[in-house]
Scaffold this motif. Sequence first.
Motif, PDB file in Angstrom:
ATOM      1  N   PRO A 128      13.488  13.593  -2.447  1.00 11.12           N
ATOM      2  CA  PRO A 128      12.738  14.549  -1.629  1.00 11.12           C
ATOM      3  C   PRO A 128      11.331  14.012  -1.359  1.00 11.12           C
ATOM      4  CG  PRO A 128      13.754  15.636  -3.521  1.00 11.12           C
ATOM      5  CD  PRO A 128      13.910  14.164  -3.728  1.00 11.12           C
ATOM      6  N   GLN A 129      10.849  14.279  -0.166  1.00 17.06           N
ATOM      7  CA  GLN A 129       9.519  13.793   0.210  1.00 17.06           C
ATOM      8  C   GLN A 129       8.465  14.283  -0.774  1.00 17.06           C
ATOM      9  OE1 GLN A 129       8.766  13.465   4.428  1.00 17.06           O
ATOM     10  NE2 GLN A 129       6.770  14.404   4.146  1.00 17.06           N
ATOM     11  N   LYS A 130       8.595  15.516  -1.238  1.00 13.89           N
ATOM     12  CA  LYS A 130       7.642  16.074  -2.200  1.00 13.89           C
ATOM     13  C   LYS A 130       7.665  15.276  -3.512  1.00 13.89           C
ATOM     14  CE  LYS A 130       6.266  20.410  -4.330  1.00 13.89           C
ATOM     15  NZ  LYS A 130       6.569  21.831  -4.485  1.00 13.89           N
ATOM     16  N   GLU A 131       8.848  14.856  -3.944  1.00 11.68           N
ATOM     17  CA  GLU A 131       8.985  14.063  -5.169  1.00 11.68           C
ATOM     18  C   GLU A 131       8.310  12.695  -5.015  1.00 11.68           C
ATOM     19  OE1 GLU A 131      10.235  13.023  -9.058  1.00 11.68           O
ATOM     20  OE2 GLU A 131      10.076  14.958  -8.061  1.00 11.68           O
ATOM     21  N   ILE A 132       8.433  12.113  -3.833  1.00 12.04           N
ATOM     22  CA  ILE A 132       7.779  10.831  -3.557  1.00 12.04           C
ATOM     23  C   ILE A 132       6.264  10.994  -3.710  1.00 12.04           C
ATOM     24  CG2 ILE A 132       7.264   9.124  -1.760  1.00 12.04           C
ATOM     25  CD1 ILE A 132      10.150   9.621  -0.724  1.00 12.04           C
ATOM     26  N   ALA A 133       5.730  12.061  -3.128  1.00 10.21           N
ATOM     27  CA  ALA A 133       4.287  12.318  -3.226  1.00 10.21           C
ATOM     28  C   ALA A 133       3.863  12.457  -4.679  1.00 10.21           C
ATOM     29  CB  ALA A 133       3.931  13.575  -2.435  1.00 10.21           C
ATOM     30  N   THR A 134       4.636  13.200  -5.450  1.00 10.35           N
ATOM     31  CA  THR A 134       4.301  13.424  -6.856  1.00 10.35           C
ATOM     32  C   THR A 134       4.344  12.125  -7.646  1.00 10.35           C
ATOM     33  OG1 THR A 134       5.177  15.665  -6.746  1.00 10.35           O
ATOM     34  CG2 THR A 134       4.968  14.690  -8.945  1.00 10.35           C
ATOM     35  N   ARG A 135       5.418  11.371  -7.490  1.00 10.54           N
ATOM     36  CA  ARG A 135       5.572  10.140  -8.275  1.00 10.54           C
ATOM     37  C   ARG A 135       4.528   9.090  -7.937  1.00 10.54           C
ATOM     38  NH1 ARG A 135      11.888   8.652  -9.200  1.00 10.54           N
ATOM     39  NH2 ARG A 135      12.623  10.730  -9.717  1.00 10.54           N
ATOM     40  N   LEU A 136       4.111   9.046  -6.672  1.00 17.47           N
ATOM     41  CA  LEU A 136       3.144   8.027  -6.264  1.00 17.47           C
ATOM     42  C   LEU A 136       1.709   8.541  -6.275  1.00 17.47           C
ATOM     43  CD1 LEU A 136       5.089   6.323  -3.343  1.00 17.47           C
ATOM     44  CD2 LEU A 136       4.878   5.578  -5.729  1.00 17.47           C
ATOM     45  N   ASN A 137       1.540   9.797  -6.708  1.00 15.00           N
ATOM     46  CA  ASN A 137       0.213  10.398  -6.765  1.00 15.00           C
ATOM     47  C   ASN A 137      -0.470  10.369  -5.393  1.00 15.00           C
ATOM     48  OD1 ASN A 137      -1.788  11.764  -8.147  1.00 15.00           O
ATOM     49  ND2 ASN A 137      -2.856   9.887  -8.736  1.00 15.00           N
ATOM     50  N   LEU A 138       0.301  10.749  -4.356  1.00 16.82           N
ATOM     51  CA  LEU A 138      -0.205  10.815  -2.989  1.00 16.82           C
ATOM     52  C   LEU A 138      -0.275  12.277  -2.571  1.00 16.82           C
ATOM     53  CD1 LEU A 138       2.054   8.065  -1.348  1.00 16.82           C
ATOM     54  CD2 LEU A 138      -0.367   7.836  -1.926  1.00 16.82           C
ATOM     55  N   THR A 139      -1.113  12.572  -1.603  1.00 23.42           N
ATOM     56  CA  THR A 139      -1.140  13.928  -1.068  1.00 23.42           C
ATOM     57  C   THR A 139       0.108  14.134  -0.213  1.00 23.42           C
ATOM     58  OG1 THR A 139      -2.307  13.328   0.961  1.00 23.42           O
ATOM     59  CG2 THR A 139      -3.672  13.907  -0.972  1.00 23.42           C
ATOM     60  N   PRO A 140       0.550  15.366  -0.062  1.00 25.48           N
ATOM     61  CA  PRO A 140       1.703  15.619   0.814  1.00 25.48           C
ATOM     62  C   PRO A 140       1.451  15.140   2.251  1.00 25.48           C
ATOM     63  CG  PRO A 140       1.267  17.541  -0.550  1.00 25.48           C
ATOM     64  CD  PRO A 140       0.135  16.584  -0.775  1.00 25.48           C
ATOM     65  N   GLY A 192       1.869   5.293 -15.406  1.00 23.35           N
ATOM     66  CA  GLY A 192       2.408   4.215 -16.230  1.00 23.35           C
ATOM     67  C   GLY A 192       3.838   3.884 -15.859  1.00 23.35           C
ATOM     68  N   LYS A 193       4.663   4.916 -15.648  1.00 24.82           N
ATOM     69  CA  LYS A 193       6.060   4.701 -15.261  1.00 24.82           C
ATOM     70  C   LYS A 193       6.151   4.018 -13.900  1.00 24.82           C
ATOM     71  CE  LYS A 193       8.151   8.532 -17.787  1.00 24.82           C
ATOM     72  NZ  LYS A 193       8.803   9.845 -17.660  1.00 24.82           N
ATOM     73  N   MET A 194       5.335   4.480 -12.951  1.00 22.59           N
ATOM     74  CA  MET A 194       5.386   3.899 -11.609  1.00 22.59           C
ATOM     75  C   MET A 194       4.943   2.443 -11.632  1.00 22.59           C
ATOM     76  SD  MET A 194       6.422   4.649  -8.715  1.00 22.59           S
ATOM     77  CE  MET A 194       6.647   3.318  -7.575  1.00 22.59           C
ATOM     78  N   HIS A 195       3.925   2.132 -12.406  1.00 23.98           N
ATOM     79  CA  HIS A 195       3.472   0.750 -12.508  1.00 23.98           C
ATOM     80  C   HIS A 195       4.574  -0.127 -13.108  1.00 23.98           C
ATOM     81  CE1 HIS A 195      -0.968   2.183 -12.436  1.00 23.98           C
ATOM     82  NE2 HIS A 195      -0.466   2.045 -11.231  1.00 23.98           N
ATOM     83  N   LYS A 196       5.301   0.416 -14.078  1.00 27.60           N
ATOM     84  CA  LYS A 196       6.410  -0.339 -14.676  1.00 27.60           C
ATOM     85  C   LYS A 196       7.527  -0.566 -13.656  1.00 27.60           C
ATOM     86  CE  LYS A 196       5.438   1.299 -19.338  1.00 27.60           C
ATOM     87  NZ  LYS A 196       5.880   2.155 -20.438  1.00 27.60           N
ATOM     88  N   VAL A 197       7.831   0.444 -12.835  1.00 29.04           N
ATOM     89  CA  VAL A 197       8.854   0.297 -11.794  1.00 29.04           C
ATOM     90  C   VAL A 197       8.435  -0.775 -10.801  1.00 29.04           C
ATOM     91  CG1 VAL A 197       9.887   1.468  -9.790  1.00 29.04           C
ATOM     92  CG2 VAL A 197       9.820   2.616 -12.002  1.00 29.04           C
ATOM     93  N   ILE A 225       6.208   3.335  -1.212  1.00 28.35           N
ATOM     94  CA  ILE A 225       7.323   4.234  -0.942  1.00 28.35           C
ATOM     95  C   ILE A 225       8.628   3.445  -0.865  1.00 28.35           C
ATOM     96  CG2 ILE A 225       8.353   5.757   0.806  1.00 28.35           C
ATOM     97  CD1 ILE A 225       5.474   6.799   1.325  1.00 28.35           C
ATOM     98  N   LEU A 226       8.609   2.298  -0.196  1.00 28.43           N
ATOM     99  CA  LEU A 226       9.816   1.475  -0.116  1.00 28.43           C
ATOM    100  C   LEU A 226      10.264   1.004  -1.492  1.00 28.43           C
ATOM    101  CD1 LEU A 226       9.202  -0.720   3.067  1.00 28.43           C
ATOM    102  CD2 LEU A 226      10.595   1.342   2.852  1.00 28.43           C
ATOM    103  N   VAL A 227       9.323   0.596  -2.321  1.00 27.37           N
ATOM    104  CA  VAL A 227       9.662   0.142  -3.676  1.00 27.37           C
ATOM    105  C   VAL A 227      10.287   1.282  -4.465  1.00 27.37           C
ATOM    106  CG1 VAL A 227       8.692  -0.607  -5.888  1.00 27.37           C
ATOM    107  CG2 VAL A 227       7.954  -1.711  -3.774  1.00 27.37           C
ATOM    108  N   SER A 250       0.871  -1.169   0.000  1.00 28.08           N
ATOM    109  CA  SER A 250       0.000   0.000   0.000  1.00 28.08           C
ATOM    110  C   SER A 250       0.907   1.218   0.000  1.00 28.08           C
ATOM    111  CB  SER A 250      -0.899  -0.050   1.240  1.00 28.08           C
ATOM    112  OG  SER A 250      -0.084  -0.035   2.404  1.00 28.08           O
ATOM    113  N   GLY A 251       0.487   2.307   0.620  1.00 28.45           N
ATOM    114  CA  GLY A 251       1.275   3.533   0.627  1.00 28.45           C
ATOM    115  C   GLY A 251       2.697   3.328   1.112  1.00 28.45           C
TER     116      GLY A 251
END
Length: 172
Positions: free
Chosen positions: A54-66, A152-157, A43-45, A38-39
């Motif tokens: 950066p924490q902000k980049e993690i939020a953006t890449r995973l489409n999560l709220t800050p 799409g990129k995140m699903h591929k990762v 993040i670990l993956v 899950s969330g």
Amino acid sequence: MSTLSEKHQLAEKIWEFTILTRLDSDDDRQRGSRLSFSGQGKILVLLAQEDNLPQKEIATRLNLTPQSTAEFVGKLARKHYVHKTKSQKDRRITLIQLTGQGRDALKNIDNTIPSYLEFLDDDEQQQFGKLLAKMNLGLRERIESRDNSIDGKMHKVMLQHFTKQSHAGENK
């Protein structure tokens, strides 16, 4: 070939199975004995693929709220799975790094033998395995053919990570 009605009934059984397996494994998750994908797991993956983000980049890449990202990262830090540091270039930026414990936890995400397999005899388990392999192959091919949007990129990762993990498990 199955009729539309038969396919609908099969889809209902898959949905019911999904719900029942989640309910069955809730006790494990509440005790913290398994880290679900899950969330926190996502993040670990992501950090296993590209660490020190950066924490902000993690939020953006995973489409999560800050806020969700901060909560997940906080929980991971309390478990000693990640370490937070301030960027040397910009002290407003919090960088997140995966720890050794985090890498170990990542190896165990959903890597346990589900107890519900006990409901199938040996032949049924083999049949089930063949059917799952066929469906997994189709899903992998579909994911690999996705566009290069953020999702799409995140699903591929994630696909690459779990493909690597499943092959590592086969070689044990």
